[in-house]
Write an enzyme that holds these catalytic residues in place. Sequence first.
Site, PDB file in Angstrom:
ATOM      1  CB  SER A 108      -7.191  30.405 -21.951  1.00 56.10           C
ATOM      2  OG  SER A 108      -7.080  31.543 -21.508  1.00 56.10           O
TER       3      SER A 108
ATOM      4  CG  ASP B 149      -5.187  34.263 -22.011  1.00 60.82           C
ATOM      5  OD1 ASP B 149      -4.575  35.377 -23.369  1.00 60.82           O
ATOM      6  OD2 ASP B 149      -5.690  33.778 -22.351  1.00 60.82           O
TER       7      ASP B 149
ATOM      8  CG  ASP C  20      -7.175  32.223 -25.937  1.00 57.91           C
ATOM      9  OD1 ASP C  20      -6.543  32.339 -24.638  1.00 57.91           O
ATOM     10  OD2 ASP C  20      -8.252  31.837 -26.151  1.00 57.91           O
TER      11      ASP C  20
ATOM     12  CG  ASP D  70      -9.365  34.987 -24.023  1.00 61.74           C
ATOM     13  OD1 ASP D  70      -8.432  34.998 -24.053  1.00 61.74           O
ATOM     14  OD2 ASP D  70     -10.175  34.257 -24.262  1.00 61.74           O
TER      15      ASP D  70
END
Length: 465
Positions: free
Chosen positions: A95, A231, A233, A235
Site C-alpha cells: 500500500s 496510494d 495499490d 484503494d
Amino acid sequence: MPPKFGTSGLRGLVTELTDTLVHDHIRAFLAACPVGGAVHVGRDLRDSSPRIAETVIAAVRGAGLRAVDCGAVPTPALAMAAMARGAAAVMVTGSHIPADRNGLKFYLPTGEIAKSDEAAILEALRSGGAPDAAEGQLETDPDCAARYVARYVDGFGPQALSGLRIGVYQHSSVARDVLVDIVEGLGATAVPIARSDRFIPVDTEAVDPETRAALAGWAEAHRLDAIISTDGDADRPMVTDAAGAMIPGDVLGPLTARLLDARMVVTPVSSNTLVEAMPGFALRRTRIGSPFVIAGMEAALEADPSARVIGYEANGGFLLGFAAQGPAGAVAPLMTRDAVLPIVAPLAAARAAGRGLAELAADLPPRFTAADRLQEVPSERSMALIESLRESAAARAEFFDTGAGESAIDETDGLRVRFGNGEIVHLRPSGNAPECRLYAEADSAERAQALLAAHLDRLGQRLAG
C-alpha cells in the site's frame, strides 16, 4: 519487526517476506478460508512485488487450485474481478508504506477477510496449511483493469467530466494508467504528471509539504480543474481542487454518499464529524480499518437487506454496499476499499452543478481535519504512551494543549480527546507499520493544522529514542 497482520493484511520488511514465509501463509489461507476453487493474484509496482506474486501463484497451484494472474492492477479491480467469478484473491502490496516493505491482502469470494479469518489463517499456519496436490491450472486475466474502467464510465457516462482538465499525478501508483483511461472515458482531458520509475510511498492521509507545494504548482502550470491520484495499490484516493489544495478523504466520502443517495454511513471514529451535521444520513462509527467498516456495513445490511449503506475511511477509501444509480447507469456494490468512486463522484457532482470542487466542499458543515504520523516508532512505545494518557487525567492535561479542558474521551481506537472548544486530538498506533498516527479536528483548516503540528512535535519528544 517480523511480518504480521494489521488493519490491511500481512505486512513486513521485504527481507523477511521470504518465499517460504509467503508460501506458508498462502497455504494457511487456502486451508482456513473458502476460496471457490480459484485464486486471483494481483500486484503493485514495487520492485519486490513480481517475485512475491510468483511465489503466491506457485503456492496456489501447488495446492491443486487454479491461479488467475491479473498482473499489475489496482486492489479494488482485483477484488471486483475475483468476486464476480466467485473466487478468492491475493493482492501483493505494501500500500502506502516504504519500498523496503511489502505485504499480502487476502480476499474471500465474498470480499475482504475479517479479523476472525486472520485468526483462522494464523491457526492454520501453525498446523501446516493446505497440503501439496496435483498442480493446478494457470490462467491470465488481461481485461481485469478494463472492466474496472468500465464500471465508472458506464455508471457516470462519457460526458460526466466533459470540458475539465484533470491532472493525474501518476508517481508509482498501480492505477496511474487506469486513471488516465477513466478520466478520458468520462470526457475530460487527462494531463499525466510526474510518472516515476521508482516506488514512491504516497500516503493520502499524510501528504508531505513538498508534495503539497508540487500539487499547487502543477495545478497552476497546467491550468487544471483538479488533480487526482491514489496510494500505491489504488484503494485510497488523492484529490485536489483547482488551486492544488487537498480535499480530505473524509470530505470526499460524504460528497460521494450524497451523490449516490446513500442513507446509512459507516465510518471510523477518526473521520471528520461534519457528516454528523449533514441531513439524511444515519451514522455508525467503528474502529479504524476496512475490516471494521465492512463489519458495520454487514450488520446494517443484516438488519435491513435493502439498506442504502456506504462506508468510507479518513484516508478516502470508499465502500459501496448497495446497487447505486449513477448519472448514466448502475454502479454495482463493491464491499472493499476503492479509490476511484470517491474521485469520480465529487468531480461529476461539481461539474454537473457548474462549480469547482472547492465550492462544493465549502457547502459542507465547517469542520476541518489534519492528519500525519510519526514514523519508525515501535508500536509498543506508542501504545505505552497512549495507555499512560488513558489512565491519567493529569497526564492528558499536561500533554494536550488546545486552550480548553477536555469534555470527552473516546477509546474506540487509540485515544481520541474532545475539548470544550469543540477541537479534537486523536492518537493511535498504526496497525500495519512502525508509526504513531495523529489526527486533529477544528473549525478551521489553519487551526487543525496548527493542532496537528504542535501535538506531532510533542509526540516526537515523548517517543524519541
